[in-house]
Design a protein around this motif. Structure first.
Motif, PDB file in Angstrom:
ATOM      1  N   HIS A 119       0.805  -1.211  -0.069  1.00  0.00           N
ATOM      2  CA  HIS A 119      -0.090   0.101  -0.095  1.00  0.00           C
ATOM      3  C   HIS A 119       0.848   1.192   0.044  1.00  0.00           C
ATOM      4  O   HIS A 119       0.487   2.201  -0.775  1.00  0.00           O
ATOM      5  CB  HIS A 119      -0.985  -0.085   1.361  1.00  0.00           C
ATOM      6  N   GLN A 120       1.948   1.309   0.551  1.00  0.00           N
ATOM      7  CA  GLN A 120       2.800   2.365   1.027  1.00  0.00           C
ATOM      8  C   GLN A 120       3.260   2.878  -0.485  1.00  0.00           C
ATOM      9  O   GLN A 120       3.506   4.004  -1.019  1.00  0.00           O
ATOM     10  CB  GLN A 120       3.956   2.300   2.038  1.00  0.00           C
ATOM     11  N   LYS A 123       0.775   4.170  -2.659  1.00  0.00           N
ATOM     12  CA  LYS A 123       0.443   5.661  -2.286  1.00  0.00           C
ATOM     13  C   LYS A 123       1.471   6.621  -3.067  1.00  0.00           C
ATOM     14  O   LYS A 123       1.148   7.620  -3.393  1.00  0.00           O
ATOM     15  CB  LYS A 123       0.272   5.611  -0.772  1.00  0.00           C
ATOM     16  N   CYS A 152      -6.992   6.492  -1.145  1.00  0.00           N
ATOM     17  CA  CYS A 152      -6.241   6.483  -2.198  1.00  0.00           C
ATOM     18  C   CYS A 152      -6.795   7.125  -3.486  1.00  0.00           C
ATOM     19  O   CYS A 152      -6.360   8.048  -4.299  1.00  0.00           O
ATOM     20  CB  CYS A 152      -5.366   5.404  -2.449  1.00  0.00           C
ATOM     21  N   GLU A 155      -7.378  10.833  -2.860  1.00  0.00           N
ATOM     22  CA  GLU A 155      -6.180  11.682  -3.260  1.00  0.00           C
ATOM     23  C   GLU A 155      -5.802  11.641  -4.720  1.00  0.00           C
ATOM     24  O   GLU A 155      -5.320  12.659  -5.331  1.00  0.00           O
ATOM     25  CB  GLU A 155      -5.094  10.992  -2.454  1.00  0.00           C
TER      26      GLU A 155
END
Length: 481
Positions: A119-120, A123, A152, A155
């Motif tokens: 996930h990081q 992102k 996400c 964003e």
């Protein structure tokens, strides 16, 4: 020679190694190019530039002899020919059950499966994805992740909108009224840290709006000329000052509220006059040099202290009397009067520095109009005593309905008010209305502030002409420096 056509076995050995003479070559059109085998490819790496290409060995006959030429003559023996390097034949494709060749497996280094990233990492790739700078595998992984991750996805939408600004052909300059609209929204919705009384909210909002305007202007604009206008008796008067001088004027008159709350008066409390005009003249004359932007901080600190003290003082403080010399107002009305003057002079400053400055909110403007309407009967009686208005025609007891004028305020902050004409103690009543005046809310406030004449103010008039004239001039007489 023998009957077989050969001289001897020894002669055959002499010409066996000679080169073949090629036969006649057909035309290109006569050849079936598809049936011509392609020459073998050279081995990887090629040969050196100066190295001779070795001749290919001719296939041997069954008896081990060299093959003969097409003319029946054996080739000359030029020595043993070097063996050509054998090129490995490709492995044939395996066949399937039906006999058709099975294609080879794909290269293990190239995979069609989506890339699985944490996930990081995904992102962190959103910015590059918005700029279309990701590889095909990263783009597929990010878009697959956005279908299941709401934060996400939000964003990513914001980043795509920002990228749209980078590629626009229009101007990136912001709307000049954007800041004003944002501040208006904040001032109208922000929760106060200290519970501000409802009657003090207009003063709190207007001082904050004016302070926002003062923060935006430059040092030189504090000396921009400002003309203050008001009415005295039947004529309009004006006074020339600067932006800094206007703020000094507001601070001097706000000192009346400070004194009523037991706070320090900026004009040496106890010795300064109570009349707002005289207080202003005293402040201006006591200033050794023209005021500069340094006056903003004490004025804003004073307004903060007034609001803070009124918020903690309780309900009874709203009825505290504030003396203006010739008249007095309860603190709640005095704070509303100061909010009205702060807005009017804020507009004067905005005109001087060419800055947009809209009217107060509808709720606050309605309360300011209501204060002026409640003060009109006393102002009308004062003008009648001075011989500036017609005589009373129908005196009634205090609290009884009397002859009235219907004041209809339209638009922003509008409403209906009935102004008693003959006695300030009478009550205006619809059934006793003898005249009607229709005005826009902002135009009525400009009349009360002395910025327009009574003749220019009324948009609609009906009924007793003398009553209409007396009320309009009484409204203009409420103005002062």
């Amino acid at each position: 020679m023998t009957g077989g056509g050969r001289e001897s076995e020894g002669g055959e050995e002499e010409v066996r190694g000679a080169r073949r003479i090629p036969g006649p070559r057909g035309a290109a059109d006569d050849l079936d190019l598809a049936s011509v085998p392609l020459p073998p490819l050279p081995p990887p790496g090629g040969t050196a530039p100066d190295e001779a290409v070795p001749e290919q060995a001719q296939p041997a006959s069954a008896s081990g002899d060299a093959p003969e030429s097409d003319a029946g003559e054996p080739e000359a023996d030029l020595g043993p020919a070097p063996a050509a390097e054998a090129w490995p034949e490709p492995d044939p494709w395996p066949e399937t059950a039906d006999g058709t060749p099975e294609p080879p497996a794909p290269d293990p280094l190239v995979s069609s499966a989506p890339v699985v990233l944490p996930h990081q990492v995904l992102k962190a790739l959103l910015g590059a994805w918005a700029l279309s700078a990701c590889s095909a595998e990263e783009t597929a992984a990010v878009e697959d992740h956005l279908t299941g991750c709401a934060p996400c996805a939000d964003e990513a939408l914001r980043l795509r909108d920002a990228v749209g600004l980078l590629h626009t052909d229009g101007s990136l300059d912001l709307d000049p009224t954007l800041r004003t609209r944002v501040l208006d929204g904040c001032f109208g919705r922000r929760p106060a840290r200290i519970p501000v009384p409802e009657w003090a909210a207009p003063y709190d909002a207007e001082t904050a709006r004016l302070d926002a305007l003062l923060r935006d202007i430059g040092d030189s604009e504090w000396h921009a000329p400002v003309r203050l206008q008001w009415f005295e008796e039947e004529r309009r008067v004006s006074r020339r000052t600067t932006v800094a001088g206007v703020i000094g004027h507001l601070m001097a008159v706000d000192g009346l509220l400070s004194a009523a709350l037991g706070l320090d008066d900026p004009l040496d409390g106890g010795k300064a006059p109570l009349d707002p005009t005289e207080r202003t003249e005293t402040y201006w004359s006591a200033t050794r040099r023209p005021p500069t932007r340094a006056v903003r901080e004490p004025w804003r600190a004073q307004s903060h202290e007034l609001i803070r003290t009124a918020s903690f003082a309780g309900r009874n403080v709203a009825e505290t009397s504030v003396s203006y010399g010739a008249f007095a107002l309860p603190l709640q009305d005095a704070a509303l009067d100061r909010a009205f003057e702060c807005w009017v002079h804020g507009g004067d400053i905005a005109d001087a520095v060419d800055y947009p400055y809209p009217a107060p909110s509808a709720a606050h403007l309605h309360r300011m109009i209501d204060l002026a309407a409640r003060m009109l009967p006393a102002a009308l009686a004062g003008r009648r005593s001075a011989g500036l208005a017609g005589p009373a025609k129908d005196l009634v007891a205090a609290g009884a309905p009397g002859r009235s004028l219907h004041l209809e305020i339209e638009g922003h902050g509008g409403g209906d008010w009935y102004i008693a004409l003959d006695s300030p103690a009478a009550v205006g009543a619809p059934e006793r209305a003898v005249a009607q005046v229709a005005l826009d809310g902002v135009e009525f406030c400009r009349l009360v502030a002395g910025h327009i004449s009574p003749v220019e103010a009324a948009a609609g008039q009906e009924g007793d002409r003398e009553a209409i004239r007396d009320v309009l001039f009484a409204a203009a007489s409420l103005s002062r420096l």
